[in-house]
Design an enzyme around this catalytic site. Structure first.
Site, PDB file in Angstrom:
ATOM      1  N   SER A  39       0.861  -1.191   0.000  1.00  0.00           N
ATOM      2  CA  SER A  39       0.000   0.000   0.000  1.00  0.00           C
ATOM      3  C   SER A  39       0.895   1.237   0.000  1.00  0.00           C
ATOM      4  O   SER A  39       2.091   1.143   0.290  1.00  0.00           O
ATOM      5  CB  SER A  39      -0.865   0.002   1.270  1.00  0.00           C
TER       6      SER A  39
ATOM      7  N   TYR B  56      -2.050  -0.890  10.509  1.00  0.00           N
ATOM      8  CA  TYR B  56      -2.103  -1.276   9.089  1.00  0.00           C
ATOM      9  C   TYR B  56      -0.843  -0.780   8.362  1.00  0.00           C
ATOM     10  O   TYR B  56      -0.196  -1.538   7.630  1.00  0.00           O
ATOM     11  CB  TYR B  56      -3.357  -0.662   8.451  1.00  0.00           C
TER      12      TYR B  56
HETATM   13  P1  NAP Z   1     -11.310  -6.479   0.100  1.00  0.00           P
HETATM   14  O1  NAP Z   1     -12.238  -5.809  -0.849  1.00  0.00           O
HETATM   15  O2  NAP Z   1     -11.683  -6.518   1.548  1.00  0.00           O
HETATM   16  O3  NAP Z   1     -10.987  -7.962  -0.407  1.00  0.00           O
HETATM   17  C1  NAP Z   1     -10.065  -8.764   0.286  1.00  0.00           C
HETATM   18  C2  NAP Z   1     -10.395 -10.235   0.130  1.00  0.00           C
HETATM   19  O4  NAP Z   1      -9.494 -10.993   0.974  1.00  0.00           O
HETATM   20  C3  NAP Z   1     -11.819 -10.578   0.604  1.00  0.00           C
HETATM   21  O5  NAP Z   1     -12.411 -11.546  -0.212  1.00  0.00           O
HETATM   22  C4  NAP Z   1     -11.565 -11.135   2.013  1.00  0.00           C
HETATM   23  O6  NAP Z   1     -12.613 -11.991   2.479  1.00  0.00           O
HETATM   24  C5  NAP Z   1     -10.273 -11.886   1.787  1.00  0.00           C
HETATM   25  N1  NAP Z   1      -9.610 -12.224   3.047  1.00  0.00           N
HETATM   26  C6  NAP Z   1      -9.654 -11.552   4.236  1.00  0.00           C
HETATM   27  N2  NAP Z   1      -8.979 -12.219   5.189  1.00  0.00           N
HETATM   28  C7  NAP Z   1      -8.488 -13.351   4.592  1.00  0.00           C
HETATM   29  C8  NAP Z   1      -7.711 -14.440   5.049  1.00  0.00           C
HETATM   30  N3  NAP Z   1      -7.317 -14.557   6.338  1.00  0.00           N
HETATM   31  N4  NAP Z   1      -7.366 -15.425   4.171  1.00  0.00           N
HETATM   32  C9  NAP Z   1      -7.761 -15.353   2.874  1.00  0.00           C
HETATM   33  N5  NAP Z   1      -8.521 -14.355   2.382  1.00  0.00           N
HETATM   34  C10 NAP Z   1      -8.872 -13.358   3.228  1.00  0.00           C
HETATM   35  O7  NAP Z   1      -9.868  -5.755   0.077  1.00  0.00           O
HETATM   36  P2  NAP Z   1      -9.189  -4.871  -1.081  1.00  0.00           P
HETATM   37  O8  NAP Z   1      -9.562  -3.469  -0.889  1.00  0.00           O
HETATM   38  O9  NAP Z   1      -9.393  -5.522  -2.405  1.00  0.00           O
HETATM   39  O10 NAP Z   1      -7.651  -5.010  -0.637  1.00  0.00           O
HETATM   40  C11 NAP Z   1      -6.836  -6.060  -1.140  1.00  0.00           C
HETATM   41  C12 NAP Z   1      -5.393  -5.751  -0.788  1.00  0.00           C
HETATM   42  O11 NAP Z   1      -5.034  -4.462  -1.277  1.00  0.00           O
HETATM   43  C13 NAP Z   1      -5.103  -5.720   0.699  1.00  0.00           C
HETATM   44  O12 NAP Z   1      -3.829  -6.273   0.957  1.00  0.00           O
HETATM   45  C14 NAP Z   1      -5.098  -4.234   1.039  1.00  0.00           C
HETATM   46  O13 NAP Z   1      -4.307  -3.924   2.154  1.00  0.00           O
HETATM   47  C15 NAP Z   1      -4.489  -3.675  -0.234  1.00  0.00           C
HETATM   48  N6  NAP Z   1      -4.802  -2.267  -0.483  1.00  0.00           N
HETATM   49  C16 NAP Z   1      -6.078  -1.859  -0.729  1.00  0.00           C
HETATM   50  C17 NAP Z   1      -6.327  -0.525  -1.020  1.00  0.00           C
HETATM   51  C18 NAP Z   1      -7.690  -0.015  -1.403  1.00  0.00           C
HETATM   52  O14 NAP Z   1      -7.836   1.201  -1.604  1.00  0.00           O
HETATM   53  N7  NAP Z   1      -8.697  -0.834  -1.533  1.00  0.00           N
HETATM   54  C19 NAP Z   1      -5.284   0.405  -0.973  1.00  0.00           C
HETATM   55  C20 NAP Z   1      -4.004  -0.036  -0.684  1.00  0.00           C
HETATM   56  C21 NAP Z   1      -3.771  -1.376  -0.451  1.00  0.00           C
HETATM   57  P3  NAP Z   1     -13.733 -11.339   3.464  1.00  0.00           P
HETATM   58  O15 NAP Z   1     -14.394 -10.242   2.696  1.00  0.00           O
HETATM   59  O16 NAP Z   1     -14.636 -12.501   3.766  1.00  0.00           O
HETATM   60  O17 NAP Z   1     -12.972 -10.835   4.666  1.00  0.00           O
END
Ligand code: NAP
Length: 251
Positions: free
Chosen positions: A137, A151
């Site tokens: 991130s 985080y």
């Molecule tokens: P998201 O929409 O919450 O999707 C994450 C997925 O991972 C969900 O399906 C979640 O399942 C699953 N998950 C959670 N805990 C898990 C575990 N223990 N084992 C396996 N799967 C698991 O998140 P996102 O926004 O796409 O983010 C994905 C990545 O990008 C993360 O590493 C986040 O830190 C990074 N990131 C995101 C952003 C942003 O703006 N969105 C910015 C910077 C970095 P559940 O929904 O059932 O929990």
């Protein structure tokens, strides 16, 4: 797009959000993909829709990480690409943060990444080929946000791990890089609420939030054969969010 035909890829957290964007991009490149996610219902539906495989996985379990990677090798014969994308980001101020809040964050984002990457490296080392892309991130390694100290620490830790891992595997045909997303409109980000989303739109030079595929294409590049001389590096994909010195710099 880079040609990923014949490549076998695992995308953790690929059921939705950025993971789904990565799956979409790798699929466009021609890769065969296994989505590995804790959300079995959405994961299976996404897999059916995008034409991929699905395996249930909780990355905080070392035995499950090893079992999924073994199953992939048994079924497909190899593993070329791992996108370690799983991550959680519940907000919590330092004042109210419990030991449990801290530990859960590090357990999923740092330990879970380590378990999965370690399992994948076992297969990749034998093949003398592999591409690992970690989703970090901007928050932590570059910027900060109130409520995300735990985080930010986890996302900076991922990059520290990546750099030493890149050195350990550089002579084995394996590259280990990271993508650093800004604010990408996913289910997880929507959960932060409309006020947060509006604040972010206002501070991003493009005045738009990113799309999951924006991260997917950067990951697909790092996962390609053509990126063979890039290791231990990161790509920031944030619409220019980290650039302005002040709000006045934004047109
Ligand atoms: P998201 O929409 O919450 O999707 C994450 C997925 O991972 C969900 O399906 C979640 O399942 C699953 N998950 C959670 N805990 C898990 C575990 N223990 N084992 C396996 N799967 C698991 O998140 P996102 O926004 O796409 O983010 C994905 C990545 O990008 C993360 O590493 C986040 O830190 C990074 N990131 C995101 C952003 C942003 O703006 N969105 C910015 C910077 C970095 P559940 O929904 O059932 O929990």
């Amino acid at each position: 797009m880079f040609d990923l035909t014949g490549k076998i890829a695992v995308v953790s957290g690929g059921a939705k959000g950025i993971g789904r964007g990565i799956v979409t991009a790798l699929k466009k490149g021609g890769a065969t993909i296994v989505i590995a996610d804790i959300d079995e219902k959405t994961g299976s539906a996404t897999a059916a829709e995008l034409g991929t495989d699905f395996m249930a996985l909780d990355v905080t379990s070392q035995s499950q990480c090893r079992a999924v990677i073994s199953k992939v090798r048994e079924k497909y014969g190899r593993l070329d690409i791992l996108c370690s994308n799983t991550g959680i980001f519940p907000q919590c101020t330092i004042k109210s943060m419990t030991e449990q809040d801290w530990d859960t964050m590090q357990k999923v984002n740092v330990k879970g990444m380590f378990f999965l990457v370690q399992a994948a490296l076992g297969v990749m080392e034998e093949q003398k080929y592999g591409r690992i892309v970690i989703t970090s991130s901007i928050t932590g390694p570059v910027t900060g946000f109130p409520g995300w100290s735990h985080y930010g620490a986890s996302k900076a830790a991922q990059l520290g791990f990546m750099r030493s891992a890149a050195l350990e595997y550089a002579r084995l045909g394996i590259t280990i890089n990271a993508v650093q997303p800004g604010n990408i409109l996913t289910e997880g980000l929507k959960a932060q609420g409309e006020t947060y989303l509006d604040q972010m739109r206002a501070t991003i030079p493009t005045h738009t939030l990113g799309e999951p595929e924006d991260i997917g294409y950067a990951a697909a590049f790092l996962a390609s054969d053509e990126a063979k001389y890039i290791t231990g590096q990161t790509i920031i994909i944030d619409g220019g969010q980290i650039l302005p010195e002040s709000p006045e710099a934004l047109l």
